[in-house]
Design a protein around this motif. Sequence first.
Motif, short mmCIF file in Angstrom:
data_model
loop_
_atom_site.label_atom_id
_atom_site.label_comp_id
_atom_site.label_asym_id
_atom_site.label_seq_id
_atom_site.Cartn_x
_atom_site.Cartn_y
_atom_site.Cartn_z
N GLU A 107 0.99 -1.15 -0.04
CA GLU A 107 -0.38 0.01 0.35
C GLU A 107 0.58 1.20 -0.04
N VAL A 108 1.49 0.94 0.51
CA VAL A 108 2.53 2.39 1.32
C VAL A 108 2.83 2.17 -0.92
N GLY A 109 3.70 1.04 -0.85
CA GLY A 109 4.53 1.66 -2.74
C GLY A 109 3.85 2.48 -3.58
N ARG A 110 2.69 2.45 -3.05
CA ARG A 110 1.01 3.18 -4.07
C ARG A 110 1.90 4.47 -4.21
N TYR A 111 2.29 4.90 -2.99
CA TYR A 111 2.24 6.53 -3.19
C TYR A 111 4.33 7.00 -3.52
N ARG A 112 4.85 6.27 -4.31
CA ARG A 112 6.36 6.63 -4.11
C ARG A 112 6.78 5.85 -5.29
N HIS A 113 7.28 6.42 -5.89
CA HIS A 113 8.54 5.01 -6.96
C HIS A 113 9.24 4.83 -5.83
N GLY A 114 10.05 3.34 -7.01
CA GLY A 114 10.95 2.92 -6.55
C GLY A 114 10.01 1.56 -6.22
N PHE A 115 10.97 0.28 -5.06
CA PHE A 115 10.25 -1.04 -4.52
C PHE A 115 10.48 -1.13 -3.12
N VAL A 116 9.25 -1.39 -2.71
CA VAL A 116 9.23 -1.77 -1.20
C VAL A 116 9.04 -3.65 -0.92
N SER A 117 10.11 -3.88 0.31
CA SER A 117 9.98 -4.71 0.07
C SER A 117 9.89 -5.30 1.35
N CYS A 118 9.91 -6.75 1.90
CA CYS A 118 10.28 -7.20 3.15
C CYS A 118 10.74 -8.45 2.92
N SER A 119 11.27 -9.08 4.53
CA SER A 119 11.68 -10.40 3.65
C SER A 119 10.56 -10.96 4.22
N LEU A 150 7.50 -2.20 15.54
CA LEU A 150 7.61 -4.00 15.29
C LEU A 150 9.01 -4.27 15.39
N PRO A 151 9.77 -5.06 15.07
CA PRO A 151 10.86 -5.75 15.07
C PRO A 151 11.72 -6.11 14.03
N VAL A 152 11.75 -4.90 13.95
CA VAL A 152 12.74 -4.77 11.79
C VAL A 152 13.27 -3.80 11.53
N ASN A 153 14.19 -3.70 10.66
CA ASN A 153 15.25 -2.56 10.22
C ASN A 153 14.85 -1.96 9.39
N VAL A 154 15.27 -1.01 8.69
CA VAL A 154 14.77 -0.47 7.61
C VAL A 154 16.34 -0.08 6.96
N SER A 155 16.41 -0.66 5.63
CA SER A 155 17.09 -0.54 4.44
C SER A 155 17.40 0.21 3.18
N TYR A 156 18.20 0.62 2.53
CA TYR A 156 17.85 1.50 1.37
C TYR A 156 19.28 0.29 0.74
N ARG A 157 18.90 0.24 -0.22
CA ARG A 157 19.79 -0.49 -1.22
C ARG A 157 20.49 0.73 -1.88
N ARG A 168 17.89 4.77 -3.05
CA ARG A 168 17.48 5.38 -2.73
C ARG A 168 15.27 5.77 -2.89
N TRP A 169 15.54 4.12 -4.37
CA TRP A 169 14.54 3.82 -4.45
C TRP A 169 13.96 2.31 -4.63
N TRP A 170 15.18 1.92 -3.38
CA TRP A 170 15.20 0.77 -3.77
C TRP A 170 15.14 0.42 -2.00
N VAL A 171 13.91 0.25 -1.48
CA VAL A 171 14.20 -0.19 0.36
C VAL A 171 13.60 -1.31 0.79
N ARG A 172 14.50 -2.18 1.11
CA ARG A 172 13.91 -3.52 1.98
C ARG A 172 13.68 -3.67 3.45
N LEU A 173 12.71 -4.02 4.32
CA LEU A 173 12.62 -4.64 5.66
C LEU A 173 12.78 -5.98 5.97
#
Length: 322
Positions: free
Chosen positions: A264-276, A304-311, A313-318
């Motif tokens: 849902e958040v990814g709909r509002y931004r350019h790039g790619f947001v994912s999680c393991s 939440l017990p997560v870390n947010v990392s930016y591979r 600027r447009w590629w974010v992974r939790l």
Amino acid sequence: MATLNPGPRVVKQAIHWLLKLRESGNSPLLQHQCEQWRAAHQDHELAWQRVQSLHQELNLRAVPGANVALQTLESGTQRLQRRQALKLLGGVVMLGSAAWLGKDVDALSNWTSDYASATGERRRFDLPDGSVLQLNTDSAADLAFDARQRLIRLKRGEMMLTCANDAASAVGRPLLVQTRHALLEGFDGRFVVRQDETCTQISVSQGNVAFHAPGALQWVTAGQSLRVDAQGASLLQQPEMDASAWTEGLVVTRDMRLRAFLAEVGRYRHGFVSCSDEIADLRLSGVFRLEDTDQLLQLLPQTLPVNVSYRTRWWVRLERQA
């Protein structure tokens, strides 16, 4: 320093990877090599996201003249010219002489639509009958008002409609919303319509909406949400989100899966947001503001017990916290 418009060489590389993956049947080795290329520079990721999204939206090889353009881009003997057959990321694209596309994925649709919004944008329009149309991020709609009806065609994305009486017509033309899955009729009130490739969802805030099913009519009343897909229509008992919160610039969740929230958040931004996969089923409830999605993502480790990392600027992974 990366720019918002990657150069022709990077565009050509992104298209080359897209075509190689397509022709190889998405080989795991090529996928890994492509991921390494994407992670090497943020311009690579931006070019990949735009080329990939454009390919999915238009099916490039189905566009007149696109085969010639793609062959030119795949050939190592010719350089990508500024006004060549395919100019994807400089703000304008031309496929042959058939169509022009902007740097956003759905720019062609935007230009040919009566009403449209870009990624991350929300817009409000006053319609000729006094109704109010609001479009969520990356959405487009057409208007067809005539002597018999008032019709809004939702081409993609999400809209809220605040209905007005048809004061301009003595017969009272019906106010209709059409998606690829449903034909809806609105009365005095307000409702949200959202569609994707597989379904249309209707959420009524005020008044009533009629869903015109083949040979039947189904009413959706205030507080109800209806999902319509190829299998039919069904009421949603406990929606994971407040359907109309986006009109206030918010995402309001109720026990929502993290992976669904990130989509849902990814709909509002350019790039790619994912999680393991190991954190995909974590649950999230809360109120989140949409004006800065990077800031929104940085709030997640607080609950939440997560870390947010930016591979990039447009590629974010939790990932799960160590």
